[in-house]
Write a protein that holds these residues in place. Structure first.
Motif, PDB file in Angstrom:
ATOM      1  N   HIS A 107       2.267   0.887   0.691  1.00 30.13           N
ATOM      2  CA  HIS A 107       2.559   2.132   1.421  1.00 30.13           C
ATOM      3  C   HIS A 107       3.164   3.177   0.497  1.00 30.13           C
ATOM      4  CE1 HIS A 107       6.353  -0.112   1.630  1.00 30.13           C
ATOM      5  NE2 HIS A 107       6.981   0.999   1.949  1.00 30.13           N
TER       6      HIS A 107
ATOM      7  N   ASP B 139       6.652  -3.460   3.794  1.00 31.29           N
ATOM      8  CA  ASP B 139       8.025  -3.294   4.291  1.00 31.29           C
ATOM      9  C   ASP B 139       8.160  -3.657   5.765  1.00 31.29           C
ATOM     10  OD1 ASP B 139       8.921  -2.726   1.828  1.00 31.29           O
ATOM     11  OD2 ASP B 139       9.606  -0.691   2.257  1.00 31.29           O
TER      12      ASP B 139
ATOM     13  N   HIS C   4       7.246   1.463  -4.141  1.00 26.81           N
ATOM     14  CA  HIS C   4       5.998   0.686  -4.099  1.00 26.81           C
ATOM     15  C   HIS C   4       4.884   1.372  -4.885  1.00 26.81           C
ATOM     16  CE1 HIS C   4       7.619  -2.011  -0.907  1.00 26.81           C
ATOM     17  NE2 HIS C   4       8.390  -0.953  -0.737  1.00 26.81           N
TER      18      HIS C   4
ATOM     19  N   HIS D  29       5.825   4.766  -0.266  1.00 26.22           N
ATOM     20  CA  HIS D  29       7.249   4.953  -0.564  1.00 26.22           C
ATOM     21  C   HIS D  29       7.469   4.682  -2.052  1.00 26.22           C
ATOM     22  CE1 HIS D  29       8.761   4.343   3.846  1.00 26.22           C
ATOM     23  NE2 HIS D  29       8.294   5.554   3.613  1.00 26.22           N
TER      24      HIS D  29
ATOM     25  N   HIS E  16       6.470   2.267   9.836  1.00 30.57           N
ATOM     26  CA  HIS E  16       7.268   2.373   8.613  1.00 30.57           C
ATOM     27  C   HIS E  16       6.845   3.527   7.712  1.00 30.57           C
ATOM     28  CE1 HIS E  16      10.011   1.361   5.461  1.00 30.57           C
ATOM     29  NE2 HIS E  16       9.021   1.250   4.599  1.00 30.57           N
TER      30      HIS E  16
HETATM   31 ZN   LIG Z   1       9.060   1.469   2.460  1.00 34.18          ZN
END
Ligand SMILES: [Zn+2]
Length: 277
Positions: free
Chosen positions: A63, A167, A68, A65, A148
């Motif tokens: 994802h 996550d 990551h 973020h 998320h």
């Molecule tokens: Zn995350």
């Protein structure tokens, strides 16, 4: 430092919020999922893989973020995949001036010093509805859901019985909802948990993005725990969760702050939408 959790599936756990990088052995090299955070750790991982004679032939970010989306030159120049929504979200973020400073606000200063932004977020989006990661190795099913973060994907390595949850399904982090640009983050999260529950049928090993590796029993327990947490967010904010408060694991007391912020943001949303519940 690489630990095998299933045949041909290895984990490196970072000291930074127990982040798990996942290495899957294929025929001509490995797939690397969510490679890590500290530059030094990723360099060491690159060295380990070189010693094992296992080049990285593909990457995947679960994802969009920051923790990551990092990479290291030593890992090579393989394509790094994500869902179409994931790639679009990070492309938007990187197209705005000052992205680095904005992301840095989320990161403790001692960690920032150990991060290289050089290859940050260079994600190739897979076409929407892509069912499996295109690579020469065990089949890996993509379970995309809206929870998320935009385009969040869990991965099921079917032949190895492993669920890589991104996550979701952590034993140390509470469910963190995507409160931006979503109409109903609570319902989205519950729907994602149902999808993951359906995916855990043949799974023996659960690898969360942050936290402890678990077995099938843990996968079921964490789905139940996360569902209870999210239901409580909607119905009885302030209900207790073992990850928030005195039962939290040592060093994880800050999760209580994440919880408090989440409760507050949800309250602001329902006020703004004129929705009493
Ligand atoms: Zn995350």
């Amino acid at each position: 430092m690489l630990r095998q959790v299933a045949e041909g599936v290895l984990i490196h756990q970072s000291e930074f919020v127990q982040s798990n990088a996942v290495v899957v052995q294929g025929r001509a090299g490995v797939l690397l999922i969510d490679p890590g955070v500290h530059g030094g750790e990723m360099a060491a991982l690159a060295n380990d893989l070189r010693e094992l004679d296992q080049p990285v032939v593909a990457g995947f970010s679960t994802h969009p973020h920051w923790d990551h989306l990092l990479w290291h030159t030593g890992l090579g120049a393989a394509p790094r995949y994500g869902t179409a929504r994931c790639a679009a979200a990070i492309r938007d973020e990187l197209s705005e001036a000052g992205w680095q400073a904005r992301i840095a606000e989320w990161i403790p200063p001692d960690i920032t010093e150990q991060i290289s932004w050089d290859l940050f977020g260079l994600i190739t989006g897979l076409p929407a509805e892509t069912a499996r990661i295109p690579w020469d190795g065990p089949q890996i099913r993509i379970v995309e859901h809206q929870a998320h973060a935009p385009g969040h994907a869990a991965l099921v390595i079917e032949e190895r019985g492993v669920l890589v949850a991104g996550d979701m399904l952590s034993d140390v982090l509470i469910p963190m909802l995507d409160l931006d640009d979503t109409a109903d983050p609570i319902e989205d999260y519950l729907a994602a948990l149902r999808l993951l529950e359906a995916a855990t049928g043949d799974v023996d090993v659960l690898v969360p993005g942050h936290g402890s590796i678990g077995g099938a029993d843990q996968a079921r327990a964490r789905i139940g725990q996360d569902r209870a947490y999210v239901n409580a967010l909607r119905d009885v904010p302030g209900a207790s969760d073992p990850r928030v408060g005195p039962a939290a694991k040592e060093g994880w007391d800050w999760v209580a702050g994440v919880h408090a912020r989440q409760v507050q943001q949800l309250a602001q949303r329902s006020e703004r939408d004129g929705n009493p519940g």
